[in-house]
Design a protein around this motif. Structure first.
Motif, PDB file in Angstrom:
ATOM      1  N   TYR A   1      -4.041  12.723   5.138  1.00 39.94           N
ATOM      2  CA  TYR A   1      -3.158  11.686   4.611  1.00 39.94           C
ATOM      3  C   TYR A   1      -2.746  10.656   5.667  1.00 39.94           C
ATOM      4  CZ  TYR A   1      -2.914  14.649   0.498  1.00 39.94           C
ATOM      5  OH  TYR A   1      -3.257  15.385  -0.611  1.00 39.94           O
ATOM      6  N   SER A   2      -2.939  11.007   6.938  1.00 40.56           N
ATOM      7  CA  SER A   2      -2.592  10.064   8.001  1.00 40.56           C
ATOM      8  C   SER A   2      -3.668   9.011   8.197  1.00 40.56           C
ATOM      9  CB  SER A   2      -2.372  10.813   9.317  1.00 40.56           C
ATOM     10  OG  SER A   2      -1.279  11.687   9.228  1.00 40.56           O
TER      11      SER A   2
ATOM     12  N   ILE B   1      -3.187   5.562   6.571  1.00 34.14           N
ATOM     13  CA  ILE B   1      -2.002   4.907   7.156  1.00 34.14           C
ATOM     14  C   ILE B   1      -2.341   4.331   8.522  1.00 34.14           C
ATOM     15  CG2 ILE B   1       0.365   5.270   7.972  1.00 34.14           C
ATOM     16  CD1 ILE B   1       0.618   7.509   5.904  1.00 34.14           C
TER      17      ILE B   1
ATOM     18  N   LEU C   1      -4.506   1.234   8.233  1.00 36.76           N
ATOM     19  CA  LEU C   1      -3.703   0.090   7.801  1.00 36.76           C
ATOM     20  C   LEU C   1      -2.900  -0.490   8.963  1.00 36.76           C
ATOM     21  CD1 LEU C   1      -2.471  -1.741   5.611  1.00 36.76           C
ATOM     22  CD2 LEU C   1      -0.789   0.064   5.164  1.00 36.76           C
ATOM     23  N   LEU C   2      -2.220   0.366   9.720  1.00 39.69           N
ATOM     24  CA  LEU C   2      -1.404  -0.106  10.839  1.00 39.69           C
ATOM     25  C   LEU C   2      -2.258  -0.746  11.933  1.00 39.69           C
ATOM     26  CD1 LEU C   2       1.141   2.859  11.127  1.00 39.69           C
ATOM     27  CD2 LEU C   2       1.547   0.575  10.178  1.00 39.69           C
TER      28      LEU C   2
ATOM     29  N   LEU D   1       8.119   0.358  12.391  1.00 41.03           N
ATOM     30  CA  LEU D   1       6.749   0.605  11.950  1.00 41.03           C
ATOM     31  C   LEU D   1       5.849   0.979  13.124  1.00 41.03           C
ATOM     32  CD1 LEU D   1       6.115  -2.222   9.299  1.00 41.03           C
ATOM     33  CD2 LEU D   1       6.271   0.242   8.888  1.00 41.03           C
TER      34      LEU D   1
ATOM     35  N   GLY E   1       3.979   4.459  13.653  1.00 43.51           N
ATOM     36  CA  GLY E   1       2.519   4.436  13.775  1.00 43.51           C
ATOM     37  C   GLY E   1       2.033   5.150  15.023  1.00 43.51           C
TER      38      GLY E   1
ATOM     39  N   LEU F   1       2.674   8.926  14.715  1.00 42.96           N
ATOM     40  CA  LEU F   1       1.713   9.542  13.814  1.00 42.96           C
ATOM     41  C   LEU F   1       0.341   9.656  14.480  1.00 42.96           C
ATOM     42  CD1 LEU F   1       1.312  10.648  10.943  1.00 42.96           C
ATOM     43  CD2 LEU F   1       0.672   8.324  10.235  1.00 42.96           C
TER      44      LEU F   1
END
Length: 565
Positions: A252-253, A256, A259-260, A376, A380, A383
């Motif tokens: 699931y990371s 993300i 995107l970042l 954010l 990021g 993560l």
């Protein structure tokens, strides 16, 4: 389809014929063996010398094996197995090719990968030279990565168990603990980077307090060290959920993180008015200077993932098939090349935006400012750091400690010890400069990872011909296939030493312990992974070929018990 039948009747008074010990193993007259003409049985490692009767019928066709009425099993030695070391069952093999690729997204997208790309430009390479070096290194590493992943998927075994086949039941502790040592160092580096993101969140009043002043004996400030410990504990909360928790995190990371990363690339493009400045950057090196930098840089980039390439069976053992593990592994050169491009683009754009180059992404995000942007960015980086650190630097050391003492360690306990050992490496010192990070840390440990990889691959493909006896991997029977000499394979240990020794003078010179060494040793050190990988593999192949070969296990059935080719 051609089918062959093997009927084996054994008389023994021992309830477990494979663990019966005898210094003079002989088959009793009551033992009877019936084989079809096209079937060969050449197993003499196990001792059959008692008088209880067992009947086994095995039928195999092509690459699949079917057992009918199995009435005995080899009892694994409790000091060599626990739930974390057992071969994976079909129900546990749930990693698809996409999920394996997602694992690489989580691994690649991180501060060290970003920093590595920028460090090559910082050392004088042109942007395209830096990207080409990284991609070339990862294309080279893709080959041993897939080859080492094969036994993990085929037999469902982890790296420590695979190492038993080449180094011996007890000798396997040598490569697994060396791999664990490197993992602990990397864990410390990644955790320090994560701690820096927490430090970035703190108010200026706290960051400018006396607690943020560096202590000479510690090498950093108490405040930064405290942030380091906080981030370490946050990671352990995820590790506590085991391999399933790690898989879900990576799965699931990945979107993300993509995107970042895309948002950061767009930000640099807009604020630097395009990529023109980066494209105009030329190399600061002469032709001879470039080549003298290229080979150690290539070695450093191979070393970047060489440790994970060793213990990749820890992940491929959960793959659904060989195709899934191969497709998943292809994510390394693709994602590494893409993220290297992002790292170099953003780093070069900082010259236009801020007037000076900022190669550290954490410092860059602190400069960008804005509350939402900062939050954010910190999420990021946190993560990205956690996904890389847990998968790459916790699993291998934890499994190595479990292998060292299955009765004492579990995966969780091994992970906790790994975390605290990461502090010993003082990662804040390793990250002080590009020079120390790339050419001392990365190139230095490649001299340990290279020979281990060479030995394991030569053993599995050239010596064992990809056939392993899974039962013997968990047995301390002196007549077992991997017991060798009191549990140690002298040929593998000798090859390991031969692979490491030539690199030592160059390493000692690099860290300042030797004032001068021959230019030959410098060249060897700059190419440490290549030299150690091929020299150790060659020596092992020669010594394994020269020694008298005992009859090998008829492992046709055993080798495919857990997963088809």
């Amino acid at each position: 389809m051609v089918s062959n039948c093997l009927n084996l009747r054994v008389s023994s008074s021992h309830p477990n014929i494979f663990l019966a010990n005898s210094k003079n193993p002989k088959l009793s007259k009551s033992n009877s063996l019936t084989l079809s003409p096209s079937t060969k049985l050449n197993k003499t490692n196990h001792v059959l010398n008692h008088s209880m009767s067992y009947n086994v019928s095995m039928r195999y066709s092509n690459s699949k094996v079917h057992f009918s009425s199995p009435k005995f099993e080899i009892e694994p030695d409790p000091t060599l197995i626990n739930d974390d070391l057992k071969p994976t069952t079909p129900s546990q093999r749930t990693f698809s090719g996409l999920e394996m690729a997602s694992l690489w997204v989580g691994l690649v997208v991180g501060v060290p990968s970003y920093y590595l790309a920028g460090s090559l430009v910082d050392l004088g390479m042109a942007w395209w030279q830096g990207i080409a070096t990284v991609v070339a290194a990862n294309m080279i590493l893709f080959v041993p990565l897939v080859l080492t992943g094969h036994p993990g998927t085929r037999y469902g075994i982890s790296f420590p168990v695979l190492a038993r086949s080449s180094f011996g039941i007890h000798g396997a502790h040598i490569p697994t603990l060396l791999r664990a040592l490197v993992g602990c160092g990397w864990y410390g580096i990644e955790t320090w980077i994560g701690g820096e993101t927490i430090f970035l969140l703190l108010p200026n009043s706290i960051k400018q307090s006396t607690f943020s002043k560096s202590l000479p004996w510690l090498g950093t400030s108490p405040l930064e060290f405290f942030c380091f410990l906080i981030f370490m504990l946050a990671q352990l909360s995820i590790v506590w959920k085991g391999i399933d928790g790690i898989r879900e995190l990576e799965k699931y990371s990945a979107p993300i993180l993509i995107l970042l990363t895309s948002l950061l690339l767009i930000w640099s493009y807009v604020n630097a008015n395009g990529f023109g400045h980066m494209l105009s950057l030329s190399s600061k090196l002469s032709n001879s200077q470039f080549w003298s930098l290229f080979f150690p840089s290539l070695t450093a980039n191979i070393s970047f993932w060489a440790a994970l390439a060793l213990n990749i069976p820890d992940f491929t053992r959960y793959a659904k098939s060989q195709n899934d593990q191969i497709i998943g592994q292809a994510g390394l050169p693709i994602f590494m090349g893409a993220f290297t491009f992002v790292g170099i683009v953003v780093t070069s754009s900082t010259k236009i935006i801020f007037g000076h180059v900022i190669s550290n992404p954490i410092q860059l995000l602190g400069k960008i400012g804005g509350f939402v942007t900062t939050i954010l960015a910190i999420l990021g980086i946190s993560l990205a750091t956690i996904t890389t650190n847990i998968a790459a630097n916790v699993v291998a050391p934890a499994n190595a400690l479990v292998n060292l003492s299955p009765m004492l360690f579990t995966f969780r306990r091994g992970a906790i010890l790994t975390a605290f050992l990461g502090i010993v490496f003082q990662p804040w010192k390793l990250l002080k400069s590009s020079e120390s990070f790339v050419y001392t840390w990365l190139v230095g440990y490649s001299a340990l990872m290279g020979p281990i990889g060479g030995i394991i691959l030569v053993d599995y493909y050239l010596v064992k011909k990809t056939n392993l006896s899974v039962e013997d991997l968990y047995s301390r029977n002196p007549y077992g296939a991997y017991y060798y000499s009191r549990g140690f394979n002298v040929a593998a240990i000798l090859a390991l030493v031969v692979g490491i020794i030539p690199v030592i003078p160059g390493f000692l010179h690099k860290v300042g312990m030797l004032e001068s060494v021959s230019e030959t040793f410098v060249v060897i050190y700059n190419n440490a992974w290549f030299v150690s990988f091929f020299s150790a593999g060659l020596i092992y192949w020669i010594t394994s070929s020269l020694r008298s070969k005992p009859d090998e296990s008829a492992a046709v059935g055993d080798s495919l018990l857990h997963n088809p080719k």
